[in-house]
Scaffold this motif. Sequence first.
Motif, short mmCIF file in Angstrom:
data_model
loop_
_atom_site.label_atom_id
_atom_site.label_comp_id
_atom_site.label_asym_id
_atom_site.label_seq_id
_atom_site.Cartn_x
_atom_site.Cartn_y
_atom_site.Cartn_z
N SER A 185 0.82 -1.20 0.00
CA SER A 185 0.00 0.00 0.00
C SER A 185 0.86 1.26 0.00
CB SER A 185 -0.90 -0.01 1.24
OG SER A 185 -1.65 1.19 1.33
N ARG A 365 -8.24 -0.01 10.83
CA ARG A 365 -9.35 0.94 10.89
C ARG A 365 -8.84 2.33 11.26
NH1 ARG A 365 -14.97 0.97 11.97
NH2 ARG A 365 -15.63 2.80 13.18
N GLU A 368 -6.94 3.85 8.25
CA GLU A 368 -7.83 4.31 7.17
C GLU A 368 -8.56 5.58 7.59
OE1 GLU A 368 -10.57 2.06 4.04
OE2 GLU A 368 -11.51 2.09 6.03
N ARG A 400 -17.22 5.71 3.84
CA ARG A 400 -16.18 5.72 4.86
C ARG A 400 -16.37 6.88 5.84
NH1 ARG A 400 -14.34 2.95 0.70
NH2 ARG A 400 -12.66 1.40 0.96
#
Length: 406
Positions: A185, A365, A368, A400
């Motif tokens: 990522s 979590r 993000e 989100r």
Amino acid sequence: MTTFRNESSSPDTCHEADLPCLLFVDDDRDIQVAARLLFQRRGIKILSAYDAAEALTLLASHPVDLVLLDLNYSKGARSGAEGLALLKDMLVLRRDLPVLVVTGHSGVSIAVEAMRTGATDFVMKPWNNDRLVSLVTSVLEKFGRNNGFDAEPVLITVSDAIKQIVSEADRIAPTRACVLISGPSGVGKMLLARRIQAFSSEAGAAQSFSAEDCDDLPQEGGVWICREIEALSPTLQRRLTDRLDGSGPPRLIALSSLDFAALSERLQAKLMLHLGMVRLVIPPLRERPEDIAALASHFLHYFSARHGLPEPQCDADHIAALQAEAWPQNVRELRAALERVVIMGEWQLSASKAANQTSEPLTLRDTEKSLVEAALRRHSFNVTQAAKELGLTRPALYRRMARYGL
């Protein structure tokens, strides 16, 4: 590491709405000074770049209306290969950018090749001042001003590893072959995908979607960029395979953080036949420290221009400290850390070191949420711009935001 030497530049250079802005790329300081005097007398702002990396950063950071592009920057270079490579990079960043090639040693043949690549016109050294000004003026009148400037991320290519990957991507870009881009990522998979799409034979914009948020496949053909393809449901995997096997299939550019073996365990064998056609693997940032130095120069200047703040000094000690970091989120994390340096006006612990000092480890979590919130704040909660930066659709970003109470 590139040091920005725009003697004519104040922080707001080329942001004055009443004057056109010209970027001149040439490694000869005397020629740069002569050009600056020539155009400033005629009411044209000028930015000076002395190599390819500096040129790309300035182009991404300022609303440039026109580029004057010399084709050789290294000592003794005469082939024009450096300039042609930079021209391609510039046109990925701004496809409609007018570029005038300035050539001397390389001759007319390389200038013609540059025009085939996408240059607008060319001039020979030594130039005639009146003719050059006339050409620049006519091109500016034809193409107009870049009043809708919107800086885009730049794919910085310094290390041999990245140069080789980009070279292979450029080679296969004009074909219709499916491409799998893998890597951890934050390494720049989407940037490479957009580069391939820019040089693709397919006309029109790419259809970009995330497999994680995908309920159905795009209806249009052309180029499809699928993020997190490992999250594609079995039903959509079958549909995608059928589309790729059918007549007039889309060109698929798939992105994944998994390696090929792990991906093969998640996706159906028929689909993997397509994904195995062309495989490009981007290594993590920690394995290419020379890119860290170039990225540091780029991001510090980019964010100083974006926020209207002074550009912090970056010496060898700062670079060594950056290269010593692990950067688990790769270029994305380095970018955020250097934006903070610009905003705060001082060098501080990187995001990864600060995270390691917290009492509890960050979860996926948490990570993000922080990325989403940071992007929203950078764009004053403009959902369209934040979604573009994060590589998400607007609906995906809204989901989100609701999930994390943003």
